[in-house]
Design a protein around this motif. Structure first.
Motif, PDB file in Angstrom:
ATOM      1  N   TRP A  45      84.059  69.525  67.880  1.00 38.74           N
ATOM      2  CA  TRP A  45      83.924  68.258  67.163  1.00 38.74           C
ATOM      3  C   TRP A  45      82.468  68.080  66.737  1.00 38.74           C
ATOM      4  CZ3 TRP A  45      88.184  65.097  66.442  1.00 38.74           C
ATOM      5  CH2 TRP A  45      89.294  65.352  67.224  1.00 38.74           C
ATOM      6  N   THR A  46      82.257  67.235  65.749  1.00 38.34           N
ATOM      7  CA  THR A  46      80.882  66.903  65.380  1.00 38.34           C
ATOM      8  C   THR A  46      80.209  66.224  66.578  1.00 38.34           C
ATOM      9  OG1 THR A  46      81.650  64.791  64.550  1.00 38.34           O
ATOM     10  CG2 THR A  46      81.321  66.530  62.918  1.00 38.34           C
ATOM     11  N   GLN A  47      78.926  66.398  66.681  1.00 40.21           N
ATOM     12  CA  GLN A  47      78.107  65.750  67.712  1.00 40.21           C
ATOM     13  C   GLN A  47      78.350  66.239  69.130  1.00 40.21           C
ATOM     14  OE1 GLN A  47      77.947  61.466  67.171  1.00 40.21           O
ATOM     15  NE2 GLN A  47      77.979  61.786  64.965  1.00 40.21           N
ATOM     16  N   TYR A  48      79.072  67.349  69.288  1.00 36.39           N
ATOM     17  CA  TYR A  48      79.246  67.891  70.634  1.00 36.39           C
ATOM     18  C   TYR A  48      78.261  69.024  70.923  1.00 36.39           C
ATOM     19  CZ  TYR A  48      83.342  65.176  72.042  1.00 36.39           C
ATOM     20  OH  TYR A  48      84.201  64.167  72.427  1.00 36.39           O
ATOM     21  N   ASN A  73      92.178  67.249  65.647  1.00 39.85           N
ATOM     22  CA  ASN A  73      92.872  68.308  66.387  1.00 39.85           C
ATOM     23  C   ASN A  73      93.825  69.070  65.473  1.00 39.85           C
ATOM     24  OD1 ASN A  73      92.250  68.130  69.358  1.00 39.85           O
ATOM     25  ND2 ASN A  73      92.716  65.983  68.960  1.00 39.85           N
ATOM     26  N   SER A  94      91.519  68.200  72.260  1.00 40.00           N
ATOM     27  CA  SER A  94      91.779  67.043  73.132  1.00 40.00           C
ATOM     28  C   SER A  94      93.026  67.327  73.966  1.00 40.00           C
ATOM     29  CB  SER A  94      92.017  65.786  72.307  1.00 40.00           C
ATOM     30  OG  SER A  94      90.971  65.602  71.395  1.00 40.00           O
ATOM     31  N   TYR A  96      96.251  66.228  74.530  1.00 39.34           N
ATOM     32  CA  TYR A  96      97.606  66.575  74.070  1.00 39.34           C
ATOM     33  C   TYR A  96      97.603  67.879  73.289  1.00 39.34           C
ATOM     34  CZ  TYR A  96      96.527  65.027  69.277  1.00 39.34           C
ATOM     35  OH  TYR A  96      95.982  64.880  68.012  1.00 39.34           O
ATOM     36  N   ASP A 180      93.186  60.743  61.414  1.00 34.29           N
ATOM     37  CA  ASP A 180      93.842  61.288  62.600  1.00 34.29           C
ATOM     38  C   ASP A 180      95.219  60.639  62.722  1.00 34.29           C
ATOM     39  OD1 ASP A 180      94.708  61.539  65.354  1.00 34.29           O
ATOM     40  OD2 ASP A 180      92.688  62.219  65.831  1.00 34.29           O
ATOM     41  N   GLU A 183      96.190  59.044  66.206  1.00 33.12           N
ATOM     42  CA  GLU A 183      95.362  57.884  66.583  1.00 33.12           C
ATOM     43  C   GLU A 183      95.724  56.674  65.722  1.00 33.12           C
ATOM     44  OE1 GLU A 183      93.290  57.301  68.953  1.00 33.12           O
ATOM     45  OE2 GLU A 183      92.614  59.227  69.728  1.00 33.12           O
ATOM     46  N   TYR A 241      85.795  56.690  67.434  1.00 36.31           N
ATOM     47  CA  TYR A 241      85.778  57.152  68.821  1.00 36.31           C
ATOM     48  C   TYR A 241      84.554  56.576  69.520  1.00 36.31           C
ATOM     49  CZ  TYR A 241      89.156  60.475  66.994  1.00 36.31           C
ATOM     50  OH  TYR A 241      90.252  61.034  66.398  1.00 36.31           O
ATOM     51  N   VAL A 243      82.460  57.726  71.616  1.00 34.21           N
ATOM     52  CA  VAL A 243      81.251  58.555  71.675  1.00 34.21           C
ATOM     53  C   VAL A 243      80.428  58.406  70.394  1.00 34.21           C
ATOM     54  CG1 VAL A 243      82.574  60.612  70.922  1.00 34.21           C
ATOM     55  CG2 VAL A 243      80.371  60.925  72.006  1.00 34.21           C
ATOM     56  N   ASP A 244      81.110  58.302  69.260  1.00 32.70           N
ATOM     57  CA  ASP A 244      80.390  58.152  67.991  1.00 32.70           C
ATOM     58  C   ASP A 244      79.848  56.730  67.845  1.00 32.70           C
ATOM     59  OD1 ASP A 244      81.062  60.802  67.355  1.00 32.70           O
ATOM     60  OD2 ASP A 244      83.002  60.168  66.577  1.00 32.70           O
ATOM     61  N   TRP A 267      91.244  59.245  75.733  1.00 33.77           N
ATOM     62  CA  TRP A 267      91.349  60.696  75.479  1.00 33.77           C
ATOM     63  C   TRP A 267      90.345  61.482  76.304  1.00 33.77           C
ATOM     64  CZ3 TRP A 267      86.515  61.559  73.766  1.00 33.77           C
ATOM     65  CH2 TRP A 267      85.896  60.564  73.009  1.00 33.77           C
ATOM     66  N   ASP A 269      88.397  65.217  75.779  1.00 34.92           N
ATOM     67  CA  ASP A 269      88.172  66.432  74.996  1.00 34.92           C
ATOM     68  C   ASP A 269      87.759  67.535  75.971  1.00 34.92           C
ATOM     69  OD1 ASP A 269      88.755  65.084  72.673  1.00 34.92           O
ATOM     70  OD2 ASP A 269      86.670  64.594  72.240  1.00 34.92           O
TER      71      ASP A 269
END
Ligand code: SPD
Length: 359
Positions: A45-48, A73, A94, A96, A180, A183, A241, A243-244, A267, A269
């Motif tokens: 994912w971005t920013q990970y 995903n 993630s 699922y 998504d 979501e 999300y 985190v963002d 969720w 990840d």
């Protein structure tokens, strides 16, 4: 999902990758023969990840890591099924999606003897429902999905998803929703009093129709671009999300994140090794690197990663530990639901999603 549908999705994904001039390109496909033990490709994912993290790993192991990113995903899975992800030694699905990938035989079973620090994970992360005993995945980050809004513009804070419908006129084209399917459809199902994981055709249809009502006011379905747009004042509310949201609220404290009252998604990840792994040594080295307490702690502070490691959590500064957006209290999480695989009915979600997001 039927094989035919999956094949078509994979084909569509591959052709759009071939045609697009931004992001991932076919040139990124690295055949097994070009991979070497001193470099490795990761799909996340971005920013990970950031340059500092990659540099630290290079310094510690001598392995150079190259990163490609995805924004859902489903995009990641389609690329994998189309054969466009063979170069990657690690992927970050993630919960699922781990289940789906495992059911399709896409993941290697992890050798726990090669992993250090799993016993430090919080108990709920040691035996998660989506992957009992972490046989195929290691938790990396967890969080919620919610709404971020500009409190300088909205005097009444949104408390639930239905705020978007109630204020549709004022918010015209100043709202984005995530790109998504599960979501977005899930949040609306939840708002209507149903489950994120509804298999009821009538409920799923109601969610789609509700979204159609809102569509004229939606500026875009997007997972990442909203960040700059809300910071620039071009958007007022975005589904996002946690985190963002954390990153953006640090840049502008007038932006606030909420977990909607009627419920949201919770969720996790994870990190997995695909069967097509080209640098297995590097893959294990990366997971062990991420599990290192010093690294996990830096990730929590610098990238807003909600660490699943209890020892690391205990050592975090009080203001990080008490940040309700990063580590929501059990009472806030009570209303949250984890997305699960739904089998063939996912085709119906996909059909409505295509109708909603195209044209
Ligand atoms: N920029 C990082 C976003 C990670 C979001 N996790 C996805 C959860 C999907 N259910």
């Amino acid at each position: 999902m039927s094989n035919r549908r999956q094949f078509l999705q994979a084909l569509t994904a591959l052709s759009s990758l071939l045609m697009t001039s931004c992001g991932w390109k076919l040139g990124n496909v690295r055949s097994g023969t070009t991979s070497s033990s001193d470099q490795m490709y990761i799909y996340t994912w971005t920013q990970y990840s950031d340059q500092e993290l990659l540099d630290a790993f290079l310094a510690q192991t001598g392995i150079k890591v190259l990163v490609d990113v995805y924004d859902s995903n489903e995009v990641m899975l389609a690329k994998l099924l189309a054969g466009g992800a063979n170069a990657y030694s690690l992927i970050y699905p993630s919960d699922y999606m781990v289940q789906k990938m495992q059911a399709q035989g896409l993941l290697i079973e992890l050798n726990n003897d090669r992993l250090i620090g799993l016993d430090q994970l919080f108990p709920q992360f040691q035996n998660p429902t989506y992957d009992p005993n972490n046989r195929h995945s290691i938790p990396f980050n967890w969080g919620t999905t919610g709404l971020i809004y500009n409190s300088a513009i909205l005097k009444d804070a949104p408390e639930d998803w239905d705020y978007l419908w109630q204020n549709q006129k004022n918010l015209n084209k100043r709202i984005t929703l995530l790109n998504d399917v599960r979501e977005v459809m899930g949040a609306v199902l939840r708002m209507l009093g149903y489950s994120y994981n509804s298999k009821d055709e009538n409920q799923i249809k109601q969610a789609y129709e509700k979204l159609l009502e809102l569509k004229p006011a939606i500026a875009a379905f997007d997972t990442d671009a909203w960040q700059n747009q809300i910071l620039a004042g071009d958007l007022t509310v975005a589904m996002c999300y946690s985190v963002d949201a954390l990153k953006v609220t640090k840049e502008n404290p007038q932006l606030k994140y909420i977990i909607p009252r009627s419920g949201s998604s919770l969720w996790t990840d994870t990190i997995v090794i695909p069967k097509t792994v080209s640098n297995i040594e590097g893959a294990y080295a990366w997971i062990n690197f991420i599990l290192q307490p010093e690294v996990a702690s830096v990730l929590s502070k610098r990238m807003n990663i909600a660490t699943p490691n209890s020892a690391v959590f205990e050592q975090l500064p009080e203001e990080v530990k008490n940040n309700q957006n990063l580590f929501p209290s059990p009472s806030l999480l009570e209303n949250c639901e984890r997305i699960t695989p739904l089998g063939d009915i996912e085709d119906l979600y996909e059909r409505y999603w295509t109708q909603l997001t195209s044209n």
